[in-house]
Design a protein around this motif. Structure first.
Motif, PDB file in Angstrom:
ATOM      1  N   VAL A  42      42.435  36.222  50.275  1.00 47.33           N
ATOM      2  CA  VAL A  42      42.356  36.466  48.831  1.00 47.33           C
ATOM      3  C   VAL A  42      42.514  35.153  48.063  1.00 47.33           C
ATOM      4  O   VAL A  42      41.818  34.917  47.058  1.00 47.33           O
ATOM      5  CB  VAL A  42      43.427  37.488  48.404  1.00 47.33           C
ATOM      6  N   SER A  43      43.388  34.294  48.528  1.00 52.83           N
ATOM      7  CA  SER A  43      43.583  33.000  47.871  1.00 52.83           C
ATOM      8  C   SER A  43      42.302  32.169  47.904  1.00 52.83           C
ATOM      9  O   SER A  43      41.942  31.512  46.913  1.00 52.83           O
ATOM     10  CB  SER A  43      44.730  32.240  48.549  1.00 52.83           C
ATOM     11  N   ARG A  44      41.613  32.185  49.034  1.00 57.15           N
ATOM     12  CA  ARG A  44      40.334  31.472  49.134  1.00 57.15           C
ATOM     13  C   ARG A  44      39.357  31.966  48.074  1.00 57.15           C
ATOM     14  O   ARG A  44      38.671  31.179  47.416  1.00 57.15           O
ATOM     15  CB  ARG A  44      39.724  31.667  50.517  1.00 57.15           C
ATOM     16  N   ALA A  45      39.309  33.276  47.909  1.00 55.39           N
ATOM     17  CA  ALA A  45      38.387  33.859  46.931  1.00 55.39           C
ATOM     18  C   ALA A  45      38.811  33.508  45.506  1.00 55.39           C
ATOM     19  O   ALA A  45      37.975  33.167  44.661  1.00 55.39           O
ATOM     20  CB  ALA A  45      38.326  35.371  47.114  1.00 55.39           C
ATOM     21  N   SER A  46      40.109  33.574  45.240  1.00 56.52           N
ATOM     22  CA  SER A  46      40.608  33.310  43.887  1.00 56.52           C
ATOM     23  C   SER A  46      40.343  31.879  43.452  1.00 56.52           C
ATOM     24  O   SER A  46      40.106  31.605  42.267  1.00 56.52           O
ATOM     25  CB  SER A  46      42.113  33.605  43.821  1.00 56.52           C
ATOM     26  N   GLN A  47      40.399  30.960  44.403  1.00 59.33           N
ATOM     27  CA  GLN A  47      40.238  29.547  44.085  1.00 59.33           C
ATOM     28  C   GLN A  47      38.780  29.074  44.158  1.00 59.33           C
ATOM     29  O   GLN A  47      38.467  27.940  43.811  1.00 59.33           O
ATOM     30  CB  GLN A  47      41.088  28.711  45.037  1.00 59.33           C
ATOM     31  N   ALA A  48      37.883  29.943  44.593  1.00 62.63           N
ATOM     32  CA  ALA A  48      36.485  29.553  44.767  1.00 62.63           C
ATOM     33  C   ALA A  48      35.777  29.433  43.425  1.00 62.63           C
ATOM     34  O   ALA A  48      36.137  30.096  42.443  1.00 62.63           O
ATOM     35  CB  ALA A  48      35.766  30.573  45.642  1.00 62.63           C
ATOM     36  N   ASP A  49      34.773  28.593  43.390  1.00 57.32           N
ATOM     37  CA  ASP A  49      33.899  28.527  42.233  1.00 57.32           C
ATOM     38  C   ASP A  49      32.976  29.750  42.260  1.00 57.32           C
ATOM     39  O   ASP A  49      32.617  30.241  43.338  1.00 57.32           O
ATOM     40  CB  ASP A  49      33.073  27.242  42.295  1.00 57.32           C
ATOM     41  N   GLU A  50      32.585  30.234  41.099  1.00 55.68           N
ATOM     42  CA  GLU A  50      31.737  31.436  41.057  1.00 55.68           C
ATOM     43  C   GLU A  50      30.397  31.225  41.750  1.00 55.68           C
ATOM     44  O   GLU A  50      29.768  32.183  42.201  1.00 55.68           O
ATOM     45  CB  GLU A  50      31.533  31.906  39.615  1.00 55.68           C
ATOM     46  N   SER A  51      29.955  29.986  41.851  1.00 58.33           N
ATOM     47  CA  SER A  51      28.698  29.713  42.552  1.00 58.33           C
ATOM     48  C   SER A  51      28.802  30.006  44.046  1.00 58.33           C
ATOM     49  O   SER A  51      27.784  30.164  44.735  1.00 58.33           O
ATOM     50  CB  SER A  51      28.281  28.256  42.344  1.00 58.33           C
ATOM     51  N   GLU A  52      30.040  30.075  44.567  1.00 65.91           N
ATOM     52  CA  GLU A  52      30.261  30.370  45.977  1.00 65.91           C
ATOM     53  C   GLU A  52      30.349  31.869  46.244  1.00 65.91           C
ATOM     54  O   GLU A  52      30.408  32.295  47.395  1.00 65.91           O
ATOM     55  CB  GLU A  52      31.560  29.708  46.456  1.00 65.91           C
ATOM     56  N   ALA A  57      40.817  43.623  46.914  1.00 64.08           N
ATOM     57  CA  ALA A  57      39.764  42.790  46.331  1.00 64.08           C
ATOM     58  C   ALA A  57      39.761  42.874  44.809  1.00 64.08           C
ATOM     59  O   ALA A  57      39.532  41.867  44.123  1.00 64.08           O
ATOM     60  CB  ALA A  57      38.407  43.205  46.894  1.00 64.08           C
ATOM     61  N   MET A  58      40.014  44.029  44.268  1.00 63.08           N
ATOM     62  CA  MET A  58      40.016  44.199  42.809  1.00 63.08           C
ATOM     63  C   MET A  58      41.195  43.491  42.165  1.00 63.08           C
ATOM     64  O   MET A  58      41.059  42.819  41.140  1.00 63.08           O
ATOM     65  CB  MET A  58      40.047  45.693  42.460  1.00 63.08           C
ATOM     66  N   LYS A  59      42.375  43.617  42.787  1.00 63.31           N
ATOM     67  CA  LYS A  59      43.607  43.126  42.164  1.00 63.31           C
ATOM     68  C   LYS A  59      43.914  41.665  42.498  1.00 63.31           C
ATOM     69  O   LYS A  59      44.726  41.032  41.810  1.00 63.31           O
ATOM     70  CB  LYS A  59      44.770  44.025  42.573  1.00 63.31           C
ATOM     71  N   LEU A  60      43.310  41.145  43.563  1.00 65.45           N
ATOM     72  CA  LEU A  60      43.522  39.755  43.980  1.00 65.45           C
ATOM     73  C   LEU A  60      45.005  39.380  44.000  1.00 65.45           C
ATOM     74  O   LEU A  60      45.449  38.440  43.312  1.00 65.45           O
ATOM     75  CB  LEU A  60      42.748  38.796  43.054  1.00 65.45           C
ATOM     76  N   PRO A  61      45.822  40.066  44.792  1.00 69.96           N
ATOM     77  CA  PRO A  61      47.258  39.775  44.837  1.00 69.96           C
ATOM     78  C   PRO A  61      47.523  38.371  45.380  1.00 69.96           C
ATOM     79  O   PRO A  61      46.761  37.850  46.200  1.00 69.96           O
ATOM     80  CB  PRO A  61      47.800  40.843  45.798  1.00 69.96           C
ATOM     81  N   SER A  62      48.611  37.794  44.927  1.00 71.51           N
ATOM     82  CA  SER A  62      48.941  36.431  45.354  1.00 71.51           C
ATOM     83  C   SER A  62      50.221  36.374  46.184  1.00 71.51           C
ATOM     84  O   SER A  62      50.551  35.320  46.725  1.00 71.51           O
ATOM     85  CB  SER A  62      49.074  35.509  44.142  1.00 71.51           C
TER      86      SER A  62
END
Length: 388
Positions: A280-290, A248-253
């Motif tokens: 992780v990809s879903r989280a990385s691409q999400a808007d901060e409001s989500e 979660a911290m590193k958000l690997p791709s």
């Protein structure tokens, strides 16, 4: 010490008929939980003062006669430190026995010892030293040795006289309802589980994460708990917590970045890597409001120390007024649970559809009126997001 090993359906029916008139039964369980999420029941020991049965839950498929006795509210069941036993009953038999007199709780109220173990209690009350050499037995493996069976039998053979000694003192102090209510509250918690989407609330250091990392942790923790429940695997055997937090911290791709995470085994990467990268990809691409709200800690609240001090003072007053040992009224963990319920927008206790311990069961009448005054948005000393 005589006992019968009950390992057939007919023998179980016969044994349950023998104890069917009992008003009080000493009960214990032996189970195994190593890599599984839920305990696997191996034996249920039952003693009515005359007939001691070791019921083989591995060999007997139909345990309905036992279930009927455990569910009979006219029969008092006596257990010692029953929390894990209740979990084993619920997981394997689909029920929580009731009512239950827990001798550990009773001993605590009588100030014999806080959270005293069974062997120590029996030594104090009956001057008997129990052999605990079989405590790490694999209770699912068959056959069980004579030593294992005698060990299991002793767990109820001495429990029944211990109950009679303790219950007389508890009754004289007017505390019987406290003992029964405390166990009922423990049992209620066993029937309420945290929804998987809030599993991230339990993760250490989650408060440190950035918004997108919090979302990644939320998705990972939800997946981990769902898989653990589906496959009956202990959650850290699905994915270790420290590995999950690192992801979660590193958000690997890509997989190479996953492989660089300390403690993430190649076998687990092969099995789960692609799916975890999708989360992780879903989280990385999400808007901060989500993303989930920032996780709060009690120490982040300016009034925390003063509120905790006031709650401890309240406990002292309630303890003195009701002659209840203060350590049995409310632990620091239980006081913190109350404060989180009052102050956290997203609270674990609320999400489990429970109320804090100090306003549940026997404690409710002792604490609720005073807490209403202390935690009141209009005239109280502290605010509260939820009404009592």
């Amino acid at each position: 010490m005589q006992y019968d090993l009950i390992n057939t359906k007919d023998a179980l029916h016969e044994y349950c008929a023998k104890i069917s008139e009992a008003k009080v039964l000493a009960v214990d369980t032996e189970f195994v939980r190593t890599r599984t999420l839920l305990p696997k029941l191996g034996l249920v020991q039952v003693y009515d003062g005359e007939h001691l049965g070791l019921i083989d839950t591995v060999e007997i498929n139909d345990l309905s006669p036992l279930n009927a006795i455990l569910a009979d509210t006219k029969v008092l069941k006596v257990l010692h430190s029953c929390s894990e036993d209740l979990e084993a009953f619920r997981a394997n038999l689909g029920l929580i026995p009731s009512p239950i007199f827990d001798t550990q709780i009773a001993a605590g109220l009588l100030q014999i010892g806080p959270s005293i173990g069974y062997a120590n209690l029996i030594e104090k009350l009956q001057n008997v030293v129990l052999d605990k050499g079989e405590s790490r037995t694999d209770w699912i493996a068959r056959p069980l040795s004579t030593e294992q069976l005698r060990y299991a039998a002793a767990d109820v053979y001495y429990l029944l006289p211990a109950y009679h000694q303790l219950s007389e003192q508890i009754e004289s102090k007017g505390m019987t309802e406290i003992v029964l209510s405390e166990v009922a509250c423990i049992g209620q918690k066993k029937t309420h589980t945290l929804p998987p989407e809030y599993a991230y609330l339990n993760i250490a250091n989650a408060w440190k994460l950035s918004p997108k990392s919090r979302l990644a942790l939320k998705l990972l923790a939800e997946w981990r708990l769902q898989r653990a429940r589906e496959k009956d695997i202990a959650i850290n055997f699905v994915l270790k917590e420290q590995v999950m937090v690192s992801i979660a911290m590193k958000l690997p791709s890509h997989v190479a970045q996953l492989s660089a995470i300390d403690g993430f085994l190649p076998r687990d990467i092969r099995q789960h890597g692609d799916h975890l990268l999708q989360l992780v990809s879903r989280a990385s691409q999400a808007d901060e409001s989500e993303c989930p709200l920032k996780i709060k800690r009690l120490i982040d609240f300016r009034e925390y120390k003063k509120a905790l001090s006031d709650l401890k003072q309240l406990c002292q007053e309630v303890s003195k007024a009701n002659d209840i040992p203060i350590e049995h009224l409310a632990s620091k963990k239980q006081l913190n649970q109350w404060l989180k319920w009052c102050w956290f927008e997203i609270d674990e206790t609320e999400k489990m559809k429970l109320k804090p311990d100090i306003i549940s069961g026997w404690r409710a009448s002792l604490f609720t009126p005073k807490l209403r005054t202390l935690f009141n948005n209009d005239t109280g000393r502290y605010h509260a997001l939820r009404d009592l």
